[in-house]
Design a protein around this motif. Structure first.
Motif, mmCIF file in Angstrom:
data_model
loop_
_atom_site.group_PDB
_atom_site.id
_atom_site.type_symbol
_atom_site.label_atom_id
_atom_site.label_comp_id
_atom_site.label_asym_id
_atom_site.label_seq_id
_atom_site.Cartn_x
_atom_site.Cartn_y
_atom_site.Cartn_z
ATOM 1 N N VAL A 83 0.735 -1.288 -0.036
ATOM 2 C CA VAL A 83 0.101 -0.018 -0.042
ATOM 3 C C VAL A 83 1.024 1.210 0.112
ATOM 4 O O VAL A 83 2.177 1.306 0.470
ATOM 5 N N THR A 84 0.359 2.469 -0.443
ATOM 6 C CA THR A 84 0.895 3.714 -0.500
ATOM 7 C C THR A 84 0.725 4.398 0.792
ATOM 8 O O THR A 84 1.628 5.319 1.008
ATOM 9 N N GLN A 85 -0.069 4.162 1.445
ATOM 10 C CA GLN A 85 -0.575 4.635 2.580
ATOM 11 C C GLN A 85 -1.023 3.898 3.924
ATOM 12 O O GLN A 85 -1.618 2.784 3.410
ATOM 13 N N ASP A 86 -0.944 4.016 4.930
ATOM 14 C CA ASP A 86 -1.357 3.295 6.103
ATOM 15 C C ASP A 86 -2.878 3.198 6.001
ATOM 16 O O ASP A 86 -3.507 3.954 5.755
ATOM 17 N N ILE A 87 -3.234 2.031 6.211
ATOM 18 C CA ILE A 87 -4.881 1.827 6.303
ATOM 19 C C ILE A 87 -5.178 1.248 7.500
ATOM 20 O O ILE A 87 -4.609 0.253 7.988
ATOM 21 N N HIS A 88 -6.252 1.898 8.232
ATOM 22 C CA HIS A 88 -6.940 1.391 9.521
ATOM 23 C C HIS A 88 -8.387 1.472 9.282
ATOM 24 O O HIS A 88 -8.770 2.568 9.481
ATOM 25 N N LEU A 113 -11.233 4.212 0.484
ATOM 26 C CA LEU A 113 -9.852 4.342 0.562
ATOM 27 C C LEU A 113 -8.966 2.771 0.476
ATOM 28 O O LEU A 113 -7.929 2.551 -0.099
ATOM 29 N N THR A 114 -9.724 2.044 1.322
ATOM 30 C CA THR A 114 -9.115 0.722 1.422
ATOM 31 C C THR A 114 -9.386 -0.080 0.119
ATOM 32 O O THR A 114 -8.639 -0.658 -0.604
ATOM 33 N N GLU A 117 -6.547 1.303 -2.268
ATOM 34 C CA GLU A 117 -5.369 0.516 -1.937
ATOM 35 C C GLU A 117 -5.233 -0.807 -2.082
ATOM 36 O O GLU A 117 -4.077 -1.324 -2.311
ATOM 37 N N LYS A 156 -5.868 -3.482 9.312
ATOM 38 C CA LYS A 156 -4.741 -2.477 9.885
ATOM 39 C C LYS A 156 -3.544 -2.920 8.742
ATOM 40 O O LYS A 156 -2.894 -4.117 8.737
ATOM 41 N N GLU A 158 0.183 -1.412 7.371
ATOM 42 C CA GLU A 158 1.134 -0.182 7.342
ATOM 43 C C GLU A 158 2.435 -0.368 6.448
ATOM 44 O O GLU A 158 2.761 -1.630 6.249
#
Length: 158
Positions: A83-88, A113-114, A117, A156, A158
């Motif tokens: 992923v290019t950015q963290d996902i929570h 967003l999820t 990504e 999650k 990262e």
């Protein structure tokens, strides 16, 4: 004596209605039973063999949900996800378990967003369901029944 006999005959004929038996049909009994039937609850929730040793209904339900979510999360952790950015994110999965114990994913509510990504998130979740152990269907009145439920899961990356 004549009056006594006539009184008995009159009482006999007028009280016959108290001896009438009201007949009910099986359909009427079924309709009454269905009115008291709780359609939103089952006697036994769907289960894995791991959960058989548990006694209470709530423990079995929790065991099933915990094992299902941990299986899906373990499958996702074993995959290489970049992923290019963290996902929570919390995703809500809606499932159906058939009378035969077949689990089907009805809907997955995933944040945009999820999905952006991890575009194959739906495919990954479906693939994780293919490797599940045997599921025993829910039981209501000694009959296997289909059930639907929702399971929230925290993702999650990262």
């Amino acid at each position: 004596m004549k009056y006594c006999l006539s009184f008995l005959l009159v009482s006999l004929f007028t009280s016959c209605k108290y001896f009438d038996v009201e007949k009910t049909t099986s359909e009427a009994i079924l309709k009454e039973e269905l009115k008291t039937f709780n359609w939103n609850d089952v006697d036994t929730y769907p289960s894995f063999s791991i959960c058989d040793s548990l006694i209470s209904k709530s423990e079995k339900k929790e065991c099933f949900q915990n094992n299902l979510s941990s299986h899906i999360l373990k499958f996702l952790q074993d995959e290489v996800i970049v992923v290019t950015q963290d996902i929570h994110d919390t995703i809500n999965l809606q499932f159906k378990v058939s009378e035969k114990g077949d689990l089907t994913l009805l809907e997955a509510k995933v944040d945009s967003l999820t999905v952006k990504e991890i575009p194959n998130i739906y495919e990954l979740i479906n693939n994780s369901l293919n490797t599940l152990p045997t599921i025993y269907a829910a039981i209501k009145h000694d009959q296997y029944v289909k059930t639907e439920f929702e399971l929230p899961m925290v993702i999650k990356v990262e």
